[in-house]
Design a protein around this motif. Structure first.
Motif, mmCIF file in Angstrom:
data_model
loop_
_atom_site.group_PDB
_atom_site.id
_atom_site.type_symbol
_atom_site.label_atom_id
_atom_site.label_comp_id
_atom_site.label_asym_id
_atom_site.label_seq_id
_atom_site.Cartn_x
_atom_site.Cartn_y
_atom_site.Cartn_z
ATOM 1 N N THR A 91 0.620 -1.667 0.075
ATOM 2 C CA THR A 91 -0.197 -0.393 -0.270
ATOM 3 C C THR A 91 0.443 0.902 -0.312
ATOM 4 N N ALA A 92 2.081 1.280 0.841
ATOM 5 C CA ALA A 92 2.647 2.477 0.706
ATOM 6 C C ALA A 92 3.329 2.289 -0.645
ATOM 7 N N LEU A 93 2.819 1.630 -1.677
ATOM 8 C CA LEU A 93 3.704 1.965 -2.889
ATOM 9 C C LEU A 93 3.378 2.083 -3.619
ATOM 10 N N LEU A 94 1.667 2.277 -3.754
ATOM 11 C CA LEU A 94 1.116 2.033 -4.345
ATOM 12 C C LEU A 94 -0.341 3.549 -3.831
ATOM 13 N N ASP A 95 -0.724 3.067 -3.525
ATOM 14 C CA ASP A 95 -1.255 4.312 -2.629
ATOM 15 C C ASP A 95 -0.960 5.950 -2.689
ATOM 16 N N HIS A 96 -1.834 6.655 -3.765
ATOM 17 C CA HIS A 96 -1.853 7.702 -4.133
ATOM 18 C C HIS A 96 -0.214 8.072 -5.082
ATOM 19 N N GLN A 97 0.751 7.539 -4.858
ATOM 20 C CA GLN A 97 1.738 7.388 -5.465
ATOM 21 C C GLN A 97 2.164 7.107 -7.009
ATOM 22 N N PRO A 98 2.645 7.731 -7.823
ATOM 23 C CA PRO A 98 3.155 7.840 -9.272
ATOM 24 C C PRO A 98 3.405 6.742 -10.131
ATOM 25 N N LEU A 99 2.859 6.360 -10.397
ATOM 26 C CA LEU A 99 3.066 5.336 -11.052
ATOM 27 C C LEU A 99 3.538 5.751 -13.275
ATOM 28 N N THR A 100 3.922 5.415 -13.615
ATOM 29 C CA THR A 100 4.340 5.102 -14.849
ATOM 30 C C THR A 100 3.725 4.074 -15.972
ATOM 31 N N VAL A 101 2.435 4.453 -16.522
ATOM 32 C CA VAL A 101 1.621 3.595 -17.364
ATOM 33 C C VAL A 101 1.162 3.295 -18.199
ATOM 34 N N THR A 102 2.987 3.031 -19.293
ATOM 35 C CA THR A 102 3.551 2.835 -20.639
ATOM 36 C C THR A 102 1.933 3.720 -20.914
ATOM 37 N N GLY A 103 1.859 4.279 -22.402
ATOM 38 C CA GLY A 103 1.045 4.658 -23.599
ATOM 39 C C GLY A 103 -0.269 5.697 -22.410
ATOM 40 N N PHE A 104 -0.475 5.874 -21.049
ATOM 41 C CA PHE A 104 -1.449 6.062 -20.535
ATOM 42 C C PHE A 104 -0.967 7.311 -19.174
#
Length: 141
Positions: A91-104
């Motif tokens: 959850t610390a890695l994902l919740d409200h953290q920037p995520l690089t989603v290729t193409g989006f």
């Protein structure tokens, strides 16, 4: 004429989550691996990137999606403390953290829920933590 929607963001989201998790030394110190298919040789504890849903979330300026990703933390431990510690790191890695989603364009990832479960089969030391996250993406500008 409107621009057709890009393909589904589901696979790029799954890839981004796997990269985020396997690239984190603190999480990898807690688990043996992150899988979408668990090999026979896997040892507890581990994470399975599981089921997903995807619904359109279009806006006036373009196409958007809401994608839910379910993750399963499996431990062989008496009690839920080990699984909950792993879940807290995820959850610390994902919740409200920037995520690089290729193409989006990634808007936000939000933690939705967790549920602890116990495998009833003897010896009763397998624990299962279910986590779900909602990932909101948009068509790139």
């Amino acid at each position: 004429m409107t621009t057709p929607p890009p393909l589904s963001p589901l696979l790029p989201i799954l890839d981004a989550i796997r990269i985020r998790q396997t690239g984190d030394p603190a999480l990898m110190a807690l688990i043996s691996g992150v899988y979408d298919w668990v090999p026979e040789s896997a040892t507890y504890p581990y994470i399975v990137i599981g089921e997903a849903t995807e619904i359109p979330d279009n806006r006036h300026r373009g196409y958007g999606w809401q994608t839910t990703i379910t993750q399963h933390v499996w431990t062989r431990h008496r009690g839920h403390s080990k699984g909950l510690a792993i879940g807290a790191r995820v959850t610390a890695l994902l919740d409200h953290q920037p995520l690089t989603v290729t193409g989006f364009h990634h808007v936000v990832t939000r933690f939705e829920f967790q549920q602890t479960l116990t495998d009833p089969e003897p010896p009763g030391d397998i624990r299962h933590l279910v986590l779900r996250y909602r990932v909101i993406t948009e068509q790139p500008n």
